[in-house]
Design an enzyme around this catalytic site. Structure first.
Site: not given
Length: 317
Positions: A161, A179, A245
């Site tokens: 991340k 965070d 998808r």
């Protein structure tokens, strides 16, 4: 947990002038975002007096007070100056009555003024207090502003991340929080995210440590807060896991009372997550403006099927 707000904070953030009681600004705490317009109280009706609210007096209240007897008005003002009353605000550059000055001074309550109209200062104070006093939820993730879209990146620790956020910053986008994201609900449809004060402008990159984004990339690389429009969840790729998808999975997450759209992105070696998330933000923005690529694909596919059906099966010689 909501933040602590004092009258000093209100004065600083809503452009109020201190008429009296400046020494008490920091010790008077505001516990509710509701603002009181004490009209009935001026007539002596105190059965439901909201003493914990900031008391706002405009042209109507001050005009009514001018016609009251001195002793009666002083008695009313002393009733309004309760120990839990944070402050009095006088709008439109009006002059408070001598009785209000006296009662506020006796109770150590600040008296504030402003050039703004009653409606404008009411809106300013309400917006500020609602943002500060709203209940907060701390969420593990990273918040980035991408082309004006607030994207909160979530996922397990070590999934990438912070590294992805760093790449997005290098591409010209802005970091809000790394965070931990402090989230509060601004209204029925809006969530706002910001960084805890101790983590503002900082990124933790494994192998490097803590970096100061504003110091390295400039003030344009950070923001103090932003609306949360989209959640991007990073998941470790697995052949058993099925990922969307065609863009029609319609995932979402509920934070407080707000439903936030969510997409899940598989993390695999070689994938450029920053570019993928950037594209997801642009696609979300396009959908918000009425363009849906999935619907365009479905329409093209249906048209192709219809055209082939009209031609009929190929004949063999």
């Amino acid at each position: 947990m909501a933040e602590r707000v004092t009258v000093a904070d209100l004065v600083e953030n809503t452009r109020l002038d201190v008429l009296s009681g400046e020494e008490f600004l920091s010790e008077r705490e505001i516990t509710t975002s509701d603002i009181s317009r004490p009209g009935l109280e001026l007539t002596g009706f105190f059965n439901y007096y909201p003493a914990k609210r900031v008391q706002l007096l405009g042209i109507t209240e001050t005009s009514f007070a001018k016609g009251m007897d001195h002793a009666k008005l002083l008695d009313v003002m002393r009733h309004m100056c309760q120990p839990e009353t944070p402050a009095f605000v006088i709008s439109t550059q009006l002059e408070p009555s001598d009785e209000l000055y006296q009662a506020a001074k006796e109770a150590n309550i600040p008296l504030l003024g402003t050039k703004m109209t009653t409606s404008r200062i009411l809106s300013n104070m309400t917006n500020y207090l609602e943002g500060k006093l709203a209940e907060r939820q701390s969420i593990h993730g990273v918040l980035v502003d991408i082309y004006g879209v607030g994207v909160m990146i979530t996922g397990d620790s070590g999934v990438g991340k912070s590294e992805t956020a760093l790449e997005l910053v290098k591409r010209g986008h802005r970091l809000i929080a790394d965070d931990r994201v402090e989230v509060y609900q601004q209204d029925e449809q809006t969530l706002v995210g910001q960084a805890p004060k101790i983590l503002a402008h900082l990124l933790e990159i494994r192998g490097i440590g803590i970096i100061d984004v504003m110091n390295l990339f400039g003030a344009g690389a950070v923001r103090s807060e932003t609306d949360i429009d989209l959640i991007v969840h990073l998941e470790a790729w697995s052949p058993e896991k099925k990922f969307d998808r065609l863009g029609n999975a319609d995932e979402s997450s509920k934070i407080f009372d707000v439903i936030v759209p969510k997409i899940s992105i598989p993390v695999r070696t070689g994938r450029n997550l920053a570019i993928i998330i950037e594209a997801a933000a642009m696609n979300f923005r396009a959908e918000s403006m009425g363009y849906d690529a999935t619907k365009v694909f479905d329409a093209n596919l249906n048209r192709l099927i219809s055209e082939n059906s009209k031609k009929g099966p190929n004949k063999q010689d």
